[in-house]
Scaffold this motif. Structure first.
Motif, PDB file in Angstrom:
ATOM      1  N   TYR A   9       2.584   9.121   4.876  1.00  0.00           N
ATOM      2  CA  TYR A   9       2.840   8.329   3.674  1.00  0.00           C
ATOM      3  C   TYR A   9       1.737   7.296   3.547  1.00  0.00           C
ATOM      4  CZ  TYR A   9       7.375  10.514   4.218  1.00  0.00           C
ATOM      5  OH  TYR A   9       8.381  11.441   4.374  1.00  0.00           O
ATOM      6  N   CYS A  11      -0.080   4.132   1.000  1.00  0.00           N
ATOM      7  CA  CYS A  11       0.062   3.158  -0.069  1.00  0.00           C
ATOM      8  C   CYS A  11      -1.284   2.481  -0.219  1.00  0.00           C
ATOM      9  CB  CYS A  11       1.136   2.141   0.306  1.00  0.00           C
ATOM     10  SG  CYS A  11       1.299   0.780  -0.866  1.00  0.00           S
ATOM     11  N   SER A  14      -3.624  -3.370  -2.546  1.00  0.00           N
ATOM     12  CA  SER A  14      -4.027  -3.888  -3.844  1.00  0.00           C
ATOM     13  C   SER A  14      -4.520  -5.323  -3.709  1.00  0.00           C
ATOM     14  CB  SER A  14      -2.837  -3.853  -4.813  1.00  0.00           C
ATOM     15  OG  SER A  14      -1.839  -4.747  -4.360  1.00  0.00           O
ATOM     16  N   THR A  33       7.475  -8.129  -1.646  1.00  0.00           N
ATOM     17  CA  THR A  33       6.652  -7.326  -2.534  1.00  0.00           C
ATOM     18  C   THR A  33       7.113  -5.876  -2.449  1.00  0.00           C
ATOM     19  OG1 THR A  33       4.808  -8.796  -2.067  1.00  0.00           O
ATOM     20  CG2 THR A  33       4.281  -6.722  -3.118  1.00  0.00           C
ATOM     21  N   PHE A  34       7.082  -5.196  -3.571  1.00  0.00           N
ATOM     22  CA  PHE A  34       7.506  -3.802  -3.657  1.00  0.00           C
ATOM     23  C   PHE A  34       6.269  -2.914  -3.580  1.00  0.00           C
ATOM     24  CE2 PHE A  34       8.617  -0.064  -6.254  1.00  0.00           C
ATOM     25  CZ  PHE A  34       9.702   0.381  -5.527  1.00  0.00           C
ATOM     26  N   PHE A  35       6.221  -2.022  -2.594  1.00  0.00           N
ATOM     27  CA  PHE A  35       5.095  -1.119  -2.429  1.00  0.00           C
ATOM     28  C   PHE A  35       5.564   0.312  -2.642  1.00  0.00           C
ATOM     29  CE2 PHE A  35       4.105  -4.776   0.224  1.00  0.00           C
ATOM     30  CZ  PHE A  35       2.860  -5.116  -0.257  1.00  0.00           C
ATOM     31  N   VAL A  36       4.747   1.112  -3.309  1.00  0.00           N
ATOM     32  CA  VAL A  36       5.059   2.519  -3.550  1.00  0.00           C
ATOM     33  C   VAL A  36       4.158   3.365  -2.654  1.00  0.00           C
ATOM     34  CG1 VAL A  36       5.068   4.385  -5.233  1.00  0.00           C
ATOM     35  CG2 VAL A  36       5.752   2.075  -5.919  1.00  0.00           C
ATOM     36  N   TYR A  37       4.772   4.187  -1.842  1.00  0.00           N
ATOM     37  CA  TYR A  37       4.040   5.088  -0.956  1.00  0.00           C
ATOM     38  C   TYR A  37       4.027   6.490  -1.552  1.00  0.00           C
ATOM     39  CZ  TYR A  37       3.724   1.670   2.783  1.00  0.00           C
ATOM     40  OH  TYR A  37       3.402   0.570   3.531  1.00  0.00           O
ATOM     41  N   HIS A  38       2.963   7.219  -1.280  1.00  0.00           N
ATOM     42  CA  HIS A  38       2.829   8.605  -1.717  1.00  0.00           C
ATOM     43  C   HIS A  38       2.862   9.499  -0.484  1.00  0.00           C
ATOM     44  CE1 HIS A  38       1.565   7.408  -5.788  1.00  0.00           C
ATOM     45  NE2 HIS A  38       0.971   6.405  -5.168  1.00  0.00           N
ATOM     46  N   CYS A  93       3.086   6.042   8.420  1.00  0.00           N
ATOM     47  CA  CYS A  93       2.810   5.291   7.194  1.00  0.00           C
ATOM     48  C   CYS A  93       1.491   4.539   7.340  1.00  0.00           C
ATOM     49  CB  CYS A  93       3.922   4.290   6.919  1.00  0.00           C
ATOM     50  SG  CYS A  93       5.510   5.048   6.593  1.00  0.00           S
TER      51      CYS A  93
END
Length: 112
Positions: A9, A11, A14, A33-38, A93
């Motif tokens: 995963y 992220c 930024s 903070t909200f992090f989006v993982y791919h 991750c």
């Protein structure tokens, strides 16, 4: 249905994260903070495959990624190899940091 041999995963780090880290170092309170993982699914467990999957994620060509490094525990940057990928734990991750290469239009990617 074929199950991937390895799932990682990622992220992208930024500027917002960098700003939050700077505020935290200055002693200010950091809000959550909200992090989006791919998810990246690897079948062959090679550096070439990882480069191609990251290029797809960033919508760039794989030739634009010159090197991929993993940041070690002391902050050193270790060049990613096939053997290193084969020893990643499943569902690891990483936060990705990108640096523009000095000589051309390519990028270095650091897995943190």
């Amino acid at each position: 249905m074929v199950r991937p041999r390895l799932t990682i995963y990622v992220c992208q780090e930024s500027q917002q994260l960098r700003d939050l880290q700077q505020k935290h170092e200055d002693g200010d309170t950091v809000t959550s903070t909200f992090f989006v993982y791919h998810a990246i699914y690897l079948e062959e467990l090679t550096a070439v495959e990882l480069t191609e999957k990251l290029a797809q994620l960033f919508s760039i060509s794989s030739q634009q990624i010159s090197q991929i490094y993993k940041q070690g525990p002391t902050g050193i940057h270790v060049l990613i190899s096939d053997e290193m990928i084969q020893n990643f734990q499943d569902e690891s991750c990483f936060v990705l940091d990108t640096m523009k290469a000095e000589t051309n239009d390519s990028y270095h990617i650091i897995l943190k």
